[in-house]
Design an enzyme around this catalytic site. Structure first.
Site, PDB file in Angstrom:
ATOM      1  N   LYS A  84       5.182  -2.166  -5.268  1.00 46.37           N
ATOM      2  CA  LYS A  84       4.427  -2.199  -4.111  1.00 46.37           C
ATOM      3  C   LYS A  84       5.193  -2.683  -3.028  1.00 46.37           C
ATOM      4  O   LYS A  84       5.611  -3.872  -3.019  1.00 46.37           O
ATOM      5  CB  LYS A  84       3.051  -3.029  -4.043  1.00 46.37           C
ATOM      6  CG  LYS A  84       1.696  -2.161  -3.673  1.00 46.37           C
ATOM      7  CD  LYS A  84       0.655  -3.169  -3.806  1.00 46.37           C
ATOM      8  CE  LYS A  84      -0.688  -2.075  -3.349  1.00 46.37           C
ATOM      9  NZ  LYS A  84      -1.721  -3.323  -3.340  1.00 46.37           N
TER      10      LYS A  84
HETATM   11  O1  G3P Z   1      -5.736  -2.134  -1.966  1.00 46.78           O
HETATM   12  C1  G3P Z   1      -5.818  -3.074  -0.813  1.00 46.78           C
HETATM   13  C2  G3P Z   1      -6.925  -3.889  -0.830  1.00 46.78           C
HETATM   14  O2  G3P Z   1      -6.987  -4.770  -2.113  1.00 46.78           O
HETATM   15  C3  G3P Z   1      -7.157  -4.465   0.378  1.00 46.78           C
HETATM   16  O3  G3P Z   1      -8.511  -4.611   0.373  1.00 46.78           O
HETATM   17  O4  G3P Z   1     -10.828  -5.147   1.173  1.00 46.78           O
HETATM   18  O5  G3P Z   1      -8.841  -7.056   1.271  1.00 46.78           O
HETATM   19  O6  G3P Z   1      -9.053  -4.874   2.655  1.00 46.78           O
HETATM   20  P1  G3P Z   1      -9.384  -5.210   1.454  1.00 46.78           P
END
Ligand code: G3P
Length: 217
Positions: A84
């Protein structure tokens, strides 16, 4: 449509994999911190062993040289590792270099169609647009998915779209409707996807009637 699970929690991954709902896993430094394991390469290796599919591990370096070095190290952890890389100018350089080495890259922190276009041209195997975080700032996350789907289709890019920052079932259903290749879903959203209050209500009514029938015997 493929479901990736957005977590570094091995128990959750095992459970969801056993249900046939886990085609891959995505992690990031925050999810690694939540899992509370400092031996992150070993954890990634264990996740790969369970998933037997693409598992994203994120680089920490901000400069291209550092990202490439880290990406090459991560890629050696397991054949299923996807590196990533953040979607920045240096991230573009690193993606092109890693892709030239045959290493699969997941371009993360994508918030615009231009970023998705450039990362695809650089050779990323996956791009991860963060829909929930766009919604958080009053932008339309799903509109971005529609735009990227259209652009990739126009030019036959092989880069797969991972809808990320998924917060609720509608994000997943809309992703499927638009034809996104993958949604990476937190374990709690997997539970929400199968839940419906009318299912619970209907089941309770069936069981109540069944009990009445038994008592009447
Ligand atoms: O895949 C990306 C994710 O982990 C971010 O999610 O909910 O932290 O915006 P969030």
């Amino acid at each position: 449509m493929k479901f990736f699970i957005d977590t570094a929690d091995l128990d959750a991954i095992r459970e969801i994999k056993a249900m046939g709902m886990c085609d891959g896993v995505t992690t990031n430094p925050s999810l690694m911190a939540k899992a509370g394991r400092t031996d992150t390469d070993a954890l990634l290796k264990e996740i790969c062993r369970v998933v037997q599919g693409p598992v994203s591990g994120e680089v920490i370096a901000l400069d291209a040289e550092g990202m490439v070095a880290e990406g090459r190290r991560l890629a050696k952890v397991d054949d299923h590792i996807v590196v990533k890389v953040p979607t920045t100018y240096d991230g573009l350089k690193a993606t092109a270099a890693l892709a030239a080495d045959g290493i699969a890259v997941n371009a993360t922190l994508v918030f615009s169609a231009s970023q998705a276009l450039l990362m695809a041209k650089a050779g990323a195997a996956y791009v991860s647009p963060f829909v929930g975080r766009l919604d958080d700032v009053s932008e339309d996350g799903m509109q971005l998915i529609e735009d990227i789907c259209q652009i990739y289709e126009n030019y036959d890019f092989e880069t797969e779209i991972i809808v990320a920052s998924v917060r609720h079932p509608i994000h997943v259903v809309e992703s499927a409707r638009l034809g996104a290749h993958i949604a990476t879903i937190p374990p709690e959203v997997v539970r929400k996807l199968v839940a419906h209050p009318l299912t619970d209500k209907g089941l309770a009514a069936f069981l109540a009637d069944w009990r009445k029938l038994q008592e009447g015997r």
